[in-house]
Motif scaffolding. Structure first.
Motif, PDB file in Angstrom:
ATOM      1  N   LEU A 236     -36.654   0.865  16.467  1.00  0.00           N
ATOM      2  CA  LEU A 236     -36.748   0.734  17.922  1.00  0.00           C
ATOM      3  C   LEU A 236     -38.062   0.090  18.340  1.00  0.00           C
ATOM      4  CD1 LEU A 236     -35.191   4.109  19.088  1.00  0.00           C
ATOM      5  CD2 LEU A 236     -34.270   1.828  19.483  1.00  0.00           C
ATOM      6  N   GLY A 237     -39.133   0.413  17.635  1.00  0.00           N
ATOM      7  CA  GLY A 237     -40.417  -0.224  17.927  1.00  0.00           C
ATOM      8  C   GLY A 237     -40.371  -1.713  17.666  1.00  0.00           C
ATOM      9  N   PHE A 238     -39.748  -2.104  16.545  1.00  0.00           N
ATOM     10  CA  PHE A 238     -39.606  -3.531  16.252  1.00  0.00           C
ATOM     11  C   PHE A 238     -38.725  -4.214  17.280  1.00  0.00           C
ATOM     12  CE2 PHE A 238     -37.318  -7.042  14.228  1.00  0.00           C
ATOM     13  CZ  PHE A 238     -38.393  -7.862  13.944  1.00  0.00           C
ATOM     14  N   LEU A 239     -37.621  -3.557  17.645  1.00  0.00           N
ATOM     15  CA  LEU A 239     -36.716  -4.125  18.643  1.00  0.00           C
ATOM     16  C   LEU A 239     -37.409  -4.293  19.987  1.00  0.00           C
ATOM     17  CD1 LEU A 239     -33.746  -4.996  19.031  1.00  0.00           C
ATOM     18  CD2 LEU A 239     -33.284  -2.690  19.817  1.00  0.00           C
ATOM     19  N   ALA A 240     -38.292  -3.377  20.330  1.00  0.00           N
ATOM     20  CA  ALA A 240     -39.021  -3.471  21.595  1.00  0.00           C
ATOM     21  C   ALA A 240     -39.956  -4.673  21.607  1.00  0.00           C
ATOM     22  CB  ALA A 240     -39.808  -2.187  21.842  1.00  0.00           C
ATOM     23  N   LEU A 241     -40.551  -4.990  20.462  1.00  0.00           N
ATOM     24  CA  LEU A 241     -41.537  -6.072  20.405  1.00  0.00           C
ATOM     25  C   LEU A 241     -40.964  -7.416  19.964  1.00  0.00           C
ATOM     26  CD1 LEU A 241     -44.511  -4.094  18.880  1.00  0.00           C
ATOM     27  CD2 LEU A 241     -44.118  -4.695  21.266  1.00  0.00           C
ATOM     28  N   ALA A 242     -39.709  -7.465  19.563  1.00  0.00           N
ATOM     29  CA  ALA A 242     -39.108  -8.698  19.056  1.00  0.00           C
ATOM     30  C   ALA A 242     -39.186  -9.874  20.032  1.00  0.00           C
ATOM     31  CB  ALA A 242     -37.664  -8.438  18.622  1.00  0.00           C
ATOM     32  N   PRO A 243     -38.884  -9.692  21.334  1.00  0.00           N
ATOM     33  CA  PRO A 243     -38.994 -10.851  22.238  1.00  0.00           C
ATOM     34  C   PRO A 243     -40.414 -11.398  22.325  1.00  0.00           C
ATOM     35  CG  PRO A 243     -37.714  -9.132  23.281  1.00  0.00           C
ATOM     36  CD  PRO A 243     -38.293  -8.546  22.033  1.00  0.00           C
ATOM     37  N   LEU A 244     -41.394 -10.528  22.265  1.00  0.00           N
ATOM     38  CA  LEU A 244     -42.781 -10.991  22.328  1.00  0.00           C
ATOM     39  C   LEU A 244     -43.173 -11.730  21.054  1.00  0.00           C
ATOM     40  CD1 LEU A 244     -44.447  -7.885  23.979  1.00  0.00           C
ATOM     41  CD2 LEU A 244     -43.620  -9.969  25.047  1.00  0.00           C
ATOM     42  N   CYS A 245     -42.617 -11.302  19.921  1.00  0.00           N
ATOM     43  CA  CYS A 245     -42.875 -12.013  18.660  1.00  0.00           C
ATOM     44  C   CYS A 245     -42.322 -13.437  18.730  1.00  0.00           C
ATOM     45  CB  CYS A 245     -42.252 -11.267  17.484  1.00  0.00           C
ATOM     46  SG  CYS A 245     -43.058  -9.706  17.123  1.00  0.00           S
ATOM     47  N   GLY A 246     -41.147 -13.593  19.352  1.00  0.00           N
ATOM     48  CA  GLY A 246     -40.572 -14.923  19.526  1.00  0.00           C
ATOM     49  C   GLY A 246     -41.464 -15.822  20.355  1.00  0.00           C
ATOM     50  N   VAL A 247     -42.051 -15.274  21.411  1.00  0.00           N
ATOM     51  CA  VAL A 247     -42.965 -16.051  22.256  1.00  0.00           C
ATOM     52  C   VAL A 247     -44.209 -16.451  21.464  1.00  0.00           C
ATOM     53  CG1 VAL A 247     -44.452 -15.969  24.289  1.00  0.00           C
ATOM     54  CG2 VAL A 247     -42.146 -15.062  24.407  1.00  0.00           C
ATOM     55  N   PHE A 248     -44.755 -15.521  20.688  1.00  0.00           N
ATOM     56  CA  PHE A 248     -45.941 -15.834  19.895  1.00  0.00           C
ATOM     57  C   PHE A 248     -45.656 -16.885  18.838  1.00  0.00           C
ATOM     58  CE2 PHE A 248     -47.384 -11.333  20.981  1.00  0.00           C
ATOM     59  CZ  PHE A 248     -48.148 -11.775  22.042  1.00  0.00           C
ATOM     60  N   ILE A 249     -44.500 -16.809  18.200  1.00  0.00           N
ATOM     61  CA  ILE A 249     -44.122 -17.814  17.202  1.00  0.00           C
ATOM     62  C   ILE A 249     -43.968 -19.178  17.853  1.00  0.00           C
ATOM     63  CG2 ILE A 249     -42.251 -18.542  15.667  1.00  0.00           C
ATOM     64  CD1 ILE A 249     -41.893 -15.546  14.996  1.00  0.00           C
ATOM     65  N   ALA A 250     -43.281 -19.219  19.011  1.00  0.00           N
ATOM     66  CA  ALA A 250     -43.112 -20.485  19.724  1.00  0.00           C
ATOM     67  C   ALA A 250     -44.460 -21.051  20.146  1.00  0.00           C
ATOM     68  CB  ALA A 250     -42.214 -20.282  20.946  1.00  0.00           C
ATOM     69  N   GLU A 251     -45.357 -20.207  20.612  1.00  0.00           N
ATOM     70  CA  GLU A 251     -46.680 -20.667  21.044  1.00  0.00           C
ATOM     71  C   GLU A 251     -47.480 -21.203  19.854  1.00  0.00           C
ATOM     72  OE1 GLU A 251     -49.408 -21.786  23.661  1.00  0.00           O
ATOM     73  OE2 GLU A 251     -47.528 -20.825  24.227  1.00  0.00           O
ATOM     74  N   LEU A 252     -47.355 -20.565  18.710  1.00  0.00           N
ATOM     75  CA  LEU A 252     -48.036 -21.037  17.503  1.00  0.00           C
ATOM     76  C   LEU A 252     -47.514 -22.401  17.071  1.00  0.00           C
ATOM     77  CD1 LEU A 252     -50.006 -20.405  15.164  1.00  0.00           C
ATOM     78  CD2 LEU A 252     -48.056 -19.438  13.970  1.00  0.00           C
ATOM     79  N   ILE A 253     -46.195 -22.575  17.090  1.00  0.00           N
ATOM     80  CA  ILE A 253     -45.600 -23.858  16.709  1.00  0.00           C
ATOM     81  C   ILE A 253     -46.022 -24.962  17.671  1.00  0.00           C
ATOM     82  CG2 ILE A 253     -43.409 -25.098  16.487  1.00  0.00           C
ATOM     83  CD1 ILE A 253     -42.207 -22.484  15.425  1.00  0.00           C
ATOM     84  N   VAL A 254     -46.014 -24.642  18.969  1.00  0.00           N
ATOM     85  CA  VAL A 254     -46.415 -25.632  19.971  1.00  0.00           C
ATOM     86  C   VAL A 254     -47.879 -26.020  19.780  1.00  0.00           C
ATOM     87  CG1 VAL A 254     -46.870 -25.913  22.437  1.00  0.00           C
ATOM     88  CG2 VAL A 254     -44.664 -25.075  21.676  1.00  0.00           C
ATOM     89  N   ALA A 255     -48.725 -25.061  19.463  1.00  0.00           N
ATOM     90  CA  ALA A 255     -50.146 -25.352  19.270  1.00  0.00           C
ATOM     91  C   ALA A 255     -50.373 -26.205  18.024  1.00  0.00           C
ATOM     92  CB  ALA A 255     -50.935 -24.055  19.168  1.00  0.00           C
ATOM     93  N   VAL A 256     -49.628 -25.903  16.958  1.00  0.00           N
ATOM     94  CA  VAL A 256     -49.803 -26.656  15.714  1.00  0.00           C
ATOM     95  C   VAL A 256     -49.268 -28.078  15.848  1.00  0.00           C
ATOM     96  CG1 VAL A 256     -49.025 -26.785  13.312  1.00  0.00           C
ATOM     97  CG2 VAL A 256     -49.854 -24.632  14.224  1.00  0.00           C
ATOM     98  N   LEU A 257     -48.100 -28.225  16.483  1.00  0.00           N
ATOM     99  CA  LEU A 257     -47.469 -29.536  16.610  1.00  0.00           C
ATOM    100  C   LEU A 257     -47.979 -30.329  17.808  1.00  0.00           C
ATOM    101  CD1 LEU A 257     -43.782 -28.676  15.743  1.00  0.00           C
ATOM    102  CD2 LEU A 257     -45.521 -29.670  14.268  1.00  0.00           C
ATOM    103  N   ASN A 258     -48.740 -29.687  18.668  1.00  0.00           N
ATOM    104  CA  ASN A 258     -49.294 -30.342  19.855  1.00  0.00           C
ATOM    105  C   ASN A 258     -48.202 -30.975  20.716  1.00  0.00           C
ATOM    106  OD1 ASN A 258     -51.294 -31.043  21.608  1.00  0.00           O
ATOM    107  ND2 ASN A 258     -51.836 -32.937  20.523  1.00  0.00           N
ATOM    108  N   CYS A 259     -47.166 -30.194  21.007  1.00  0.00           N
ATOM    109  CA  CYS A 259     -46.116 -30.687  21.908  1.00  0.00           C
ATOM    110  C   CYS A 259     -46.100 -29.828  23.173  1.00  0.00           C
ATOM    111  CB  CYS A 259     -44.741 -30.691  21.257  1.00  0.00           C
ATOM    112  SG  CYS A 259     -44.402 -29.496  20.022  1.00  0.00           S
ATOM    113  N   ARG A 260     -45.374 -30.293  24.148  1.00  0.00           N
ATOM    114  CA  ARG A 260     -45.284 -29.613  25.433  1.00  0.00           C
ATOM    115  C   ARG A 260     -43.865 -29.097  25.600  1.00  0.00           C
ATOM    116  NH1 ARG A 260     -43.714 -30.841  30.483  1.00  0.00           N
ATOM    117  NH2 ARG A 260     -44.787 -29.783  32.177  1.00  0.00           N
ATOM    118  N   VAL A 261     -43.733 -27.796  25.801  1.00  0.00           N
ATOM    119  CA  VAL A 261     -42.422 -27.174  25.963  1.00  0.00           C
ATOM    120  C   VAL A 261     -42.455 -26.323  27.223  1.00  0.00           C
ATOM    121  CG1 VAL A 261     -40.742 -25.595  24.933  1.00  0.00           C
ATOM    122  CG2 VAL A 261     -42.055 -27.107  23.468  1.00  0.00           C
TER     123      VAL A 261
END
Length: 94
Positions: free
Chosen positions: A13-38
């Motif tokens: 349940l703790g993981f399920l609660a934080l899963a959407p935020l993990c997705g945002v952090f992963i997307a933000e990391l990819i955007v920062a590394v690839l230097n694209c605008r989303v």
């Protein structure tokens, strides 16, 4: 419910609660590394290895809004399960 099942449920349940935020952090990391605008509002070009992942990143960003619901509800449920697990552990030792 056994001790092991309560502990597993609390962690899940703790993981399920934080899963959407993990997705945002992963997307933000990819955007920062690839230097694209989303943006959440539409498709944008973000190419990696010849594949456009802009829409996937937009979905991850939009999925972060589920965190408004999952963090308090899932976090509270995880806390309740953990308290029950801890109470069972304390009663077992006595």
């Amino acid at each position: 419910m056994s001790h092991k099942q309560l502990k597993l449920l609390a962690v899940s349940l703790g993981f399920l609660a934080l899963a959407p935020l993990c997705g945002v952090f992963i997307a933000e990391l990819i955007v920062a590394v690839l230097n694209c605008r989303v943006s959440e509002s539409g498709h944008s070009d973000c190419v990696i290895g010849g594949i456009d992942i802009g829409m996937l990143l937009a979905i991850l960003y939009t999925g972060g809004w589920f965190g408004i619901i999952t963090v308090p509800v899932g976090g509270l449920a995880a806390l309740v399960c953990y308290n029950k697990y801890r109470d069972l552990q304390l009663n077992k030792k006595q």
